[in-house]
Design an enzyme around this catalytic site. Structure first.
Site, PDB file in Angstrom:
ATOM      1  CE  LYS A  79      -3.953   1.976   2.544  1.00 31.91           C
ATOM      2  NZ  LYS A  79      -4.837   1.870   3.721  1.00 31.91           N
ATOM      3  CB  SER A 187      -8.184   3.855   2.733  1.00 39.55           C
ATOM      4  OG  SER A 187      -7.376   3.170   3.654  1.00 39.55           O
ATOM      5  CB  SER A 211      -8.752   1.332   5.752  1.00 36.29           C
ATOM      6  OG  SER A 211      -9.360   2.574   5.611  1.00 36.29           O
TER       7      SER A 211
END
Lengths: 521, 95
Positions: A79, A187, A211
């Site tokens: 990420k 997210s 998330s």
């Protein structure tokens, strides 16, 4: 070679150690899968192909000598929130334009030390603020899952030359994929989409209000947010420091356990990293759950929740009961206050953490007539709408005269939320079962969500309580809805009892199976 | 509680974010929607409840007061938009 992307981490690990495949082969398989799929799915913002090839080569040298680490040669996506030395790290924000850190986050350093190979940086909501991956500066990520329609197809009546019927016709059903693009959740949308579409063997993610778990539920993958303090936050771009935790998104429960074992550590560089050894999570998988007490919180049955979510929850209860668990109804009375309290605490911490983006030390600078004008123009140009909104809310609730009414009240409510869980665990509950999300994945550019920020925030209604209380939570896929989209269940555990989560999630996985989208991209 | 346009502009100034008249008007509506949503926290009886300071009870870790890091000024300024001799450059702040 593309079939190598179908191997789970545990399968690839066995084949790599047995020298049936090489790290280079599996890395090349992922790189070509990414090349084909990424223009459509937009899961990666940067592909580090040269680095991936170098790391794979080094892994092959180690594997040849029988020296590989626990993740030797396993290709992973990272990420964009994790600081990666010399490599694009922007939290998918324009304000960090061109930022390449001169350090490596502890979590990624742990993965590389165990032999993992980095494929690239994954798309996400800007600064991890969002539930749909639509706030990214790099554009939305597409969910590899699409809705499908069950059609009744009339079978043609077959006519034979001599005029006699041999088939009387009839009907059958067929699924047709809908073209509408759906969000992967957020997210960690890039992480979830990449894992689901087989563009990496597993991915790192982070979870501040849901998330990891919400995108995992939206894509039929497994995501665990460990206990606060289990993974070091050092080198991860900060959003809300008292809530942020890193964790993996993986294809199955075992892979999630393998990844978390490597990501978690005791880190002197993070004062909130907890001094307890990291257990072998994989060892918990397959242990029977007979006699385990599973709590079902009545407050998670919310108004307007689709029938299918309720049915999934009941199915989960039935599976655990069949496996010998004892089901008990519990009450977590302050549940409904978790989301509003979160929308004070998280923006307050974010407004403070994001003060550092000032056009001076790194990233974007927009010139101004004086220094304050430069700050204001830089931040106006660098932050997207959602990030600005949260900085504004945070600044307001922390401003003179409002601190007690908002922030202090929210931190008191937070203690009550935590106490609810403590009471349940003190009464003998080992694990709590809830739905992971109040709905399946929704469409990109959904008009209702765009019109009202609070509607988007409601996505995290079942996950945010866990962050507020610092507990571990895992989302595990449990079925498909009528439109063929994956739905997940969430298990919540005692602090640092991730093992029980893996053990119980595996029971659900055994009963539900694993889920792969039909390939259209 | 709700905010008006003037308050939004003041908060934007505090947050060091330039906002146009149009931005400020849009944000007023959005911020009021969020503040309306969090209003329900006032219903909770918090008498005798301490505000949370640490989500997992732990003593703050301390380390020996020794130098563990340093001598890497070039690394620190490497990502800055404007530097000179390992200093960050900013617009003039003193007349």
């Amino acid at each position: 070679m593309s079939d190598l992307t179908h191997l789970t981490i545990s399968q690839a690990r066995t084949k790599l150690r047995a020298k049936e495949i090489t790290a280079t082969e599996i890395t090349e398989a992922y790189l070509s899968a990414i090349e084909r799929a990424n223009p459509t799915l937009n899961a990666y913002v940067v592909v580090t192909d040269d680095k991936a090839r170098d790391m794979a080569k080094a892994s092959d040298a180690k594997l040849a000598k029988g020296e590989g680490g626990s993740l030797e040669g396993i290709p992973l996506g990272i990420k964009d929130l994790f600081g990666t030395e010399g490599i694009h790290t922007q939290a998918c924000s324009h304000v960090l334009d061109g930022f390449k850190p001169h350090y490596e986050s502890t979590v990624t350093a742990n993965l590389w030390a165990d032999g993992a190979v980095m494929l690239g940086k994954l798309n996400m909501d800007e600064f991890a603020m969002g539930s749909s991956n639509e706030t990214s500066y790099y554009g939305p990520v597409v969910n590899p899952w699409r809705r499908s329609r069950l059609d009744t197809v009339v079978m043609p009546t077959t006519h034979q030359g001599d005029g006699g019927f041999v088939s009387a016709g009839g009907t059958r059903t067929a699924r047709t994929l809908d073209n509408a693009q759906l969000v992967p959740g957020g997210s960690s949308g890039g992480s979830a989409s990449a894992v689901s579409a087989l563009l990496c063997a597993g991915a790192t993610a982070t979870d501040t209000g849901g998330s990891i778990r919400q995108p995992a539920a939206f894509t039929g993958t497994v995501g665990i947010k460990p206990t606060y303090g289990r993974c070091s936050r050092w080198g991860i771009v900060a959003f809300a420091s008292s809530l942020d935790q890193a964790g993996p998104i993986a294809r199955d429960v075992r892979d999630a356990a393998i990844l978390l074992k490597s990501m978690a550590s005791v880190d002197p560089k993070d004062t909130t990293s907890v001094d307890r050894p990291v257990p072998d999570y994989e060892a918990a998988i397959g242990k029977p759950i007979r006699g385990m007490k599973v709590g079902i919180p009545r407050e998670y049955r919310v108004d307007g929740m689709p029938e299918e979510i309720e049915a999934l929850w009941q199915q989960g209860i039935a599976w655990l009961k069949d496996a010998g668990a004892e089901i008990v109804d519990i009450s977590l009375p302050h549940t409904k206050y978790a989301l509003p309290a979160y929308y004070i605490v998280a923006p307050a911490e974010a407004s403070s953490n994001l003060a550092r983006y000032d056009g001076v030390r790194y990233g974007l600078r927009v010139p101004g007539k004086d220094i304050v004008d430069m700050y204001e123009k830089t931040r106006a140009a660098g932050f997207g709408r959602e990030v600005k909104r949260r900085i504004m809310i945070g600044t307001y609730v922390l401003s003179a005269g409002y601190y007690d009414a908002y922030y202090l009240q929210a931190q008191k409510v937070r203690n009550l939320i935590k106490r609810d869980f403590e009471n349940a665990f003190a009464a003998g509950v080992d694990v709590i079962l809830t739905p992971a999300t109040p709905s399946a994945a929704f469409g990109i550019a959904d008009e209702d969500m765009a019109a009202d920020p609070v509607k988007m925030y409601l996505n995290d209604i079942f996950t945010v309580t866990v962050n507020m209380a610092g507990l571990p939570g895992i989302a595990v896929p449990a079925g498909l809805d009528a439109k063929g989209l994956p739905l997940g269940l969430q298990l919540i555990g005692r602090p640092f009892d991730e093992e029980t989560l893996f053990q119980t999630a595996h029971v659900i996985e055994q009963a539900a199976g694993t889920f792969q989208p039909e390939k259209w991209w | 509680m709700s905010v008006d346009l003037q308050t939004v502009k003041r908060v934007a100034r505090l947050a060091r974010i330039a906002v146009s008249e149009e931005d400020a008007e849009r944000m007023t509506g959005e911020l009021n929607a969020i503040l309306g949503f969090v209003e329900q926290l006032n219903q909770v009886d918090v008498s005798g409840v301490e505000p949370m300071t640490s989500v997992i009870p732990m003593a703050m870790k301390k380390r020996p007061d020794v130098v563990t890091d340093g001598s890497k000024a070039a690394d620190i300024v490497a990502n800055a938009p404007a530097t000179e001799e390992n200093f960050f450059l900013v617009p003039k702040v003193v007349e």
